[in-house]
Write a protein that holds these residues in place. Structure first.
Motif, short mmCIF file in Angstrom:
data_model
loop_
_atom_site.label_atom_id
_atom_site.label_comp_id
_atom_site.label_asym_id
_atom_site.label_seq_id
_atom_site.Cartn_x
_atom_site.Cartn_y
_atom_site.Cartn_z
N THR A 101 50.47 25.53 48.72
CA THR A 101 49.74 26.44 47.82
C THR A 101 48.29 26.00 47.68
N TYR A 102 47.40 26.96 47.82
CA TYR A 102 45.96 26.71 47.66
C TYR A 102 45.45 27.55 46.47
N THR A 103 44.67 26.91 45.61
CA THR A 103 44.07 27.61 44.48
C THR A 103 42.55 27.45 44.53
N PHE A 104 41.85 28.56 44.50
CA PHE A 104 40.39 28.54 44.45
C PHE A 104 39.96 29.78 43.68
N TYR A 105 38.67 30.14 43.73
CA TYR A 105 38.16 31.17 42.83
C TYR A 105 37.17 32.09 43.53
N ALA A 106 37.12 33.34 43.04
CA ALA A 106 36.02 34.24 43.35
C ALA A 106 35.08 34.18 42.15
N ARG A 107 33.80 33.91 42.39
CA ARG A 107 32.84 33.80 41.29
C ARG A 107 31.72 34.82 41.48
N ASN A 108 31.49 35.58 40.42
CA ASN A 108 30.43 36.59 40.44
C ASN A 108 29.11 35.94 40.05
N VAL A 109 28.26 35.69 41.04
CA VAL A 109 26.97 35.05 40.80
C VAL A 109 25.83 36.07 40.91
N GLY A 110 26.16 37.36 40.91
CA GLY A 110 25.15 38.40 41.01
C GLY A 110 24.75 38.97 39.66
N GLU A 111 24.09 40.13 39.70
CA GLU A 111 23.55 40.76 38.50
C GLU A 111 24.32 42.02 38.10
N TYR A 112 25.43 42.29 38.76
CA TYR A 112 26.24 43.47 38.45
C TYR A 112 27.68 43.04 38.14
N VAL A 113 28.38 43.86 37.39
CA VAL A 113 29.82 43.71 37.30
C VAL A 113 30.40 44.02 38.68
N ALA A 114 31.35 43.21 39.14
CA ALA A 114 31.95 43.42 40.46
C ALA A 114 33.37 43.96 40.28
N TYR A 115 33.72 44.92 41.13
CA TYR A 115 35.05 45.52 41.07
C TYR A 115 35.79 45.22 42.37
N LEU A 116 37.00 44.71 42.25
CA LEU A 116 37.83 44.47 43.43
C LEU A 116 38.41 45.81 43.87
N ASN A 117 38.02 46.27 45.06
CA ASN A 117 38.46 47.57 45.57
C ASN A 117 39.71 47.47 46.45
N SER A 118 39.84 46.36 47.20
CA SER A 118 40.99 46.26 48.11
C SER A 118 41.22 44.82 48.54
N ILE A 119 42.46 44.56 48.94
CA ILE A 119 42.87 43.31 49.58
C ILE A 119 43.44 43.70 50.94
N ASN A 120 42.88 43.16 52.00
CA ASN A 120 43.26 43.59 53.34
C ASN A 120 43.84 42.43 54.15
N HIS A 173 39.93 46.86 38.22
CA HIS A 173 39.92 45.40 38.35
C HIS A 173 38.46 44.93 38.40
N SER A 174 37.96 44.42 37.29
CA SER A 174 36.55 44.04 37.21
C SER A 174 36.37 42.54 37.05
N LEU A 175 35.22 42.07 37.51
CA LEU A 175 34.84 40.67 37.38
C LEU A 175 33.42 40.63 36.82
N ALA A 176 33.30 40.14 35.58
CA ALA A 176 32.02 40.16 34.88
C ALA A 176 31.02 39.21 35.52
N LYS A 177 29.75 39.42 35.22
CA LYS A 177 28.70 38.52 35.70
C LYS A 177 28.96 37.10 35.20
N ASN A 178 28.71 36.13 36.06
CA ASN A 178 28.88 34.71 35.74
C ASN A 178 30.32 34.34 35.37
N ALA A 179 31.27 35.16 35.83
CA ALA A 179 32.68 34.88 35.57
C ALA A 179 33.40 34.58 36.88
N SER A 180 34.56 33.93 36.77
CA SER A 180 35.37 33.60 37.94
C SER A 180 36.78 34.14 37.75
#
Length: 215
Positions: A101-120, A173-180
């Motif tokens: 098992t591997y655990t890591f993170y997606a981190r929003n380091v931009g200036e917009y709220v990010a939305y996860l649209n798909s997992i491929n 599914h949203s990811l706020a700015k400066n959030a992981s």
């Protein structure tokens, strides 16, 4: 004679006034102000990267949790220089019931709220399926392919349910700015699975997470 002179004078004065009027019209100006504005956002201000930390952007090696602990597994490597990638997730299984098992993170380091649209779950580079098993020397291919069905790769992103296949349309599914948000990847040889009679390799296609500025 005096009357004629007066008439001529009046006519001459009228002509002069008309001339002045025409002259003013010829020198008039029309002032027009037209305005436009274009907005071209800087694409670099939308940025979701991989991180080994949930509180900051970090690229330390991703250390796997192994079951059993004697399992041989690779450490994950993060590269955010271009398209963010995590590589090196691998395991060498000996029998069913083992997993890494591997655990890591997606981190929003931009200036917009990010939305996860798909997992491929993309196809392997050398084939037309997301998983490919190849028998080693002396291994029976039929047994290898049966065992191959019991080796799975799953991913869980944030609040999404764990999945072993593509999710082509994700909403809300949203990811706020400066959030992981946490990403968990498991490679597992399912308990009770079929066994091969020799070595074989398992190749998985890349998993891509598509984040966008719109839901």
């Amino acid at each position: 004679m005096e009357r004629s002179s007066r008439v001529i004078a009046v006519v001459a004065l009228c002509v002069a006034v008309v001339g002045l009027t025409l002259g003013f019209a010829a020198f008039s100006n029309t002032l027009t102000i037209s305005s436009d504005a274009n907005v071209t956002p800087d694409a670099s201000t939308f940025n979701v990267d991989f991180s080994s930390s949930d509180s900051s952007l970090a690229t330390d090696p991703i250390v796997p949790v192994k079951n059993p602990s004697s399992l041989v597994a690779g450490e994950g490597t993060i590269n955010n220089t271009s398209n963010p990638t995590v590589s090196g997730l691998s395991a060498t299984f000996k029998e069913p019931g083992q997993k890494v098992t591997y655990t890591f993170y997606a981190r929003n380091v931009g200036e917009y709220v990010a939305y996860l649209n798909s997992i491929n779950f993309n196809n392997v580079a050398s084939g037309s399926t997301p998983k490919k098993c190849t028998a080693g020397d002396g291994s029976t291919d039929a047994l290898v392919q049966a065992a191959c069905d019991d080796i799975t790769l799953s991913v869980k992103v944030g609040s999404e349910s764990e999945t072993t296949g593509s999710l082509s349309s994700i909403s809300g599914h949203s990811l706020a700015k400066n959030a992981s948000e946490e990403i968990i990847v498991e490679i597992e040889y399912n308990a009770g699975g079929d066994r091969a009679d020799g070595d074989f390799t398992v190749e998985f296609g890349d998993i891509t997470l598509v984040y966008s500025s719109v839901d």
